[in-house]
Design an enzyme around this catalytic site. Structure first.
Site, PDB file in Angstrom:
ATOM      1  N   GLY A  81       0.715  -1.095  -0.066  1.00 39.14           N
ATOM      2  CA  GLY A  81       0.062  -0.150   0.017  1.00 39.14           C
ATOM      3  C   GLY A  81       0.895   1.213   0.023  1.00 39.14           C
ATOM      4  O   GLY A  81       2.019   1.482   0.672  1.00 39.14           O
TER       5      GLY A  81
ATOM      6  N   GLN B 226       2.986  10.316   0.934  1.00 35.68           N
ATOM      7  CA  GLN B 226       4.343   9.491   1.173  1.00 35.68           C
ATOM      8  C   GLN B 226       5.309   9.930  -0.096  1.00 35.68           C
ATOM      9  O   GLN B 226       6.439   9.668   0.245  1.00 35.68           O
ATOM     10  CB  GLN B 226       4.113   7.958   1.386  1.00 35.68           C
ATOM     11  CG  GLN B 226       3.460   7.394   2.561  1.00 35.68           C
ATOM     12  CD  GLN B 226       3.336   5.953   2.636  1.00 35.68           C
ATOM     13  OE1 GLN B 226       2.169   5.452   1.863  1.00 35.68           O
ATOM     14  NE2 GLN B 226       4.231   5.225   3.142  1.00 35.68           N
TER      15      GLN B 226
ATOM     16  N   CYS C  32       5.203  -0.170   7.287  1.00 36.75           N
ATOM     17  CA  CYS C  32       5.119   1.061   6.337  1.00 36.75           C
ATOM     18  C   CYS C  32       6.168   1.082   5.458  1.00 36.75           C
ATOM     19  O   CYS C  32       7.339   1.084   6.059  1.00 36.75           O
ATOM     20  CB  CYS C  32       4.722   2.059   7.182  1.00 36.75           C
ATOM     21  SG  CYS C  32       4.325   3.791   6.259  1.00 36.75           S
ATOM     22  N   LEU C  33       5.912   1.892   4.318  1.00 34.89           N
ATOM     23  CA  LEU C  33       7.350   2.168   3.347  1.00 34.89           C
ATOM     24  C   LEU C  33       7.991   3.215   3.938  1.00 34.89           C
ATOM     25  O   LEU C  33       9.063   3.336   3.688  1.00 34.89           O
ATOM     26  CB  LEU C  33       6.792   2.175   1.860  1.00 34.89           C
ATOM     27  CG  LEU C  33       6.267   1.017   1.303  1.00 34.89           C
ATOM     28  CD1 LEU C  33       5.657   1.193  -0.086  1.00 34.89           C
ATOM     29  CD2 LEU C  33       7.556  -0.268   1.253  1.00 34.89           C
TER      30      LEU C  33
ATOM     31  N   HIS D  32      -4.979   2.008   7.230  1.00 31.46           N
ATOM     32  CA  HIS D  32      -3.499   2.618   7.388  1.00 31.46           C
ATOM     33  C   HIS D  32      -3.282   3.672   6.389  1.00 31.46           C
ATOM     34  O   HIS D  32      -2.776   4.660   6.585  1.00 31.46           O
ATOM     35  CB  HIS D  32      -2.576   1.399   7.255  1.00 31.46           C
ATOM     36  CG  HIS D  32      -1.162   1.710   7.176  1.00 31.46           C
ATOM     37  ND1 HIS D  32      -0.333   1.322   8.026  1.00 31.46           N
ATOM     38  CD2 HIS D  32      -0.340   2.383   6.377  1.00 31.46           C
ATOM     39  CE1 HIS D  32       1.033   1.673   7.758  1.00 31.46           C
ATOM     40  NE2 HIS D  32       0.898   2.295   6.795  1.00 31.46           N
ATOM     41  N   GLU D  33      -3.481   3.298   5.000  1.00 36.86           N
ATOM     42  CA  GLU D  33      -3.464   4.430   3.902  1.00 36.86           C
ATOM     43  C   GLU D  33      -4.238   5.632   4.018  1.00 36.86           C
ATOM     44  O   GLU D  33      -3.770   6.630   3.825  1.00 36.86           O
ATOM     45  CB  GLU D  33      -3.485   3.648   2.796  1.00 36.86           C
ATOM     46  CG  GLU D  33      -2.571   2.485   2.250  1.00 36.86           C
ATOM     47  CD  GLU D  33      -1.155   2.679   2.640  1.00 36.86           C
ATOM     48  OE1 GLU D  33      -0.654   3.825   2.561  1.00 36.86           O
ATOM     49  OE2 GLU D  33      -0.510   1.662   3.025  1.00 36.86           O
TER      50      GLU D  33
ATOM     51  N   HIS E  27      -2.398   7.998   6.532  1.00 35.00           N
ATOM     52  CA  HIS E  27      -1.486   8.657   5.685  1.00 35.00           C
ATOM     53  C   HIS E  27      -2.087  10.109   5.197  1.00 35.00           C
ATOM     54  O   HIS E  27      -1.423  11.148   5.184  1.00 35.00           O
ATOM     55  CB  HIS E  27      -0.761   8.211   4.561  1.00 35.00           C
ATOM     56  CG  HIS E  27       0.261   6.961   5.085  1.00 35.00           C
ATOM     57  ND1 HIS E  27       1.478   7.429   5.819  1.00 35.00           N
ATOM     58  CD2 HIS E  27       0.373   5.894   4.834  1.00 35.00           C
ATOM     59  CE1 HIS E  27       2.183   6.324   5.952  1.00 35.00           C
ATOM     60  NE2 HIS E  27       1.521   5.313   5.616  1.00 35.00           N
TER      61      HIS E  27
END
Ligand code: NI
Length: 167
Positions: free
Chosen positions: A46, A51, A91-92, A133-134, A137
């Site tokens: 994701g 981000q 998370c990235l 989660h996304e 962000h």
């Protein structure tokens, strides 16, 4: 298509809020395509536009193992949720860290697809967790915010140390 730079925690730019997409045009579709390429190459399941330093309410997700279920959500809104589920999240923007976070188990999300068409989707499990989660962000929120301050500080120190080594 191009691979975009993914901001890393604790970069303050990750705390910015994204604005709704006014119309789903070719620029947005290019962003979506670039975000998929960036997410797949990372690799991750994701990615949110914040981000990659684009303050638009756009997220991409693919929880499949063979890149067969790409999903993009533009202006996503959770219109129904129920239950609780605790799952390990990563998370990235916080590479190498996995911690349990409690989220709603079942959600119904309303959004625009890549063509700008209004959609509704009811999901649970990993996909529901990933969407939540996304979506966080897009409001400048990270999964580490759900952890204790002590844990979050430890992660921050670890990230800063890692960055020094890569410079
Ligand atoms: Ni993330």
């Amino acid at each position: 298509m191009s691979i975009l730079n993914i901001l890393q925690f604790p970069d303050p730019k990750l705390r910015q809020k994204a604005a709704p997409v006014a119309s789903v045009d070719d620029r947005i579709r290019t962003l979506v395509d670039d975000m998929f390429e960036t997410m797949y190459s990372a690799p991750g399941i994701g990615l949110a536009a914040v981000q990659v330093e684009v303050l638009k309410r756009v997220i991409v997700i693919d929880i499949s193992e063979d890149k067969s279920q790409p999903k993009c959500f533009i202006n996503p809104e959770i219109i129904e949720c129920s239950g609780h589920e605790k799952m390990d999240e990563g998370c990235l923007s916080v590479p190498g860290i996995y911690e349990p976070v409690s989220r709603a188990k079942d959600i119904t999300v309303r959004y625009l697809d890549r063509e700008g068409k209004a959609q509704e989707l009811t999901v649970d499990g990993l996909l529901a967790v990933c969407i939540q989660h996304e979506m966080d962000h897009l409001d400048g929120k990270l999964f580490v915010d759900y952890l204790s301050e002590m844990k979050r500080n430890r992660i921050r120190k670890k990230m800063e140390k890692m960055r020094q080594h890569t410079l």
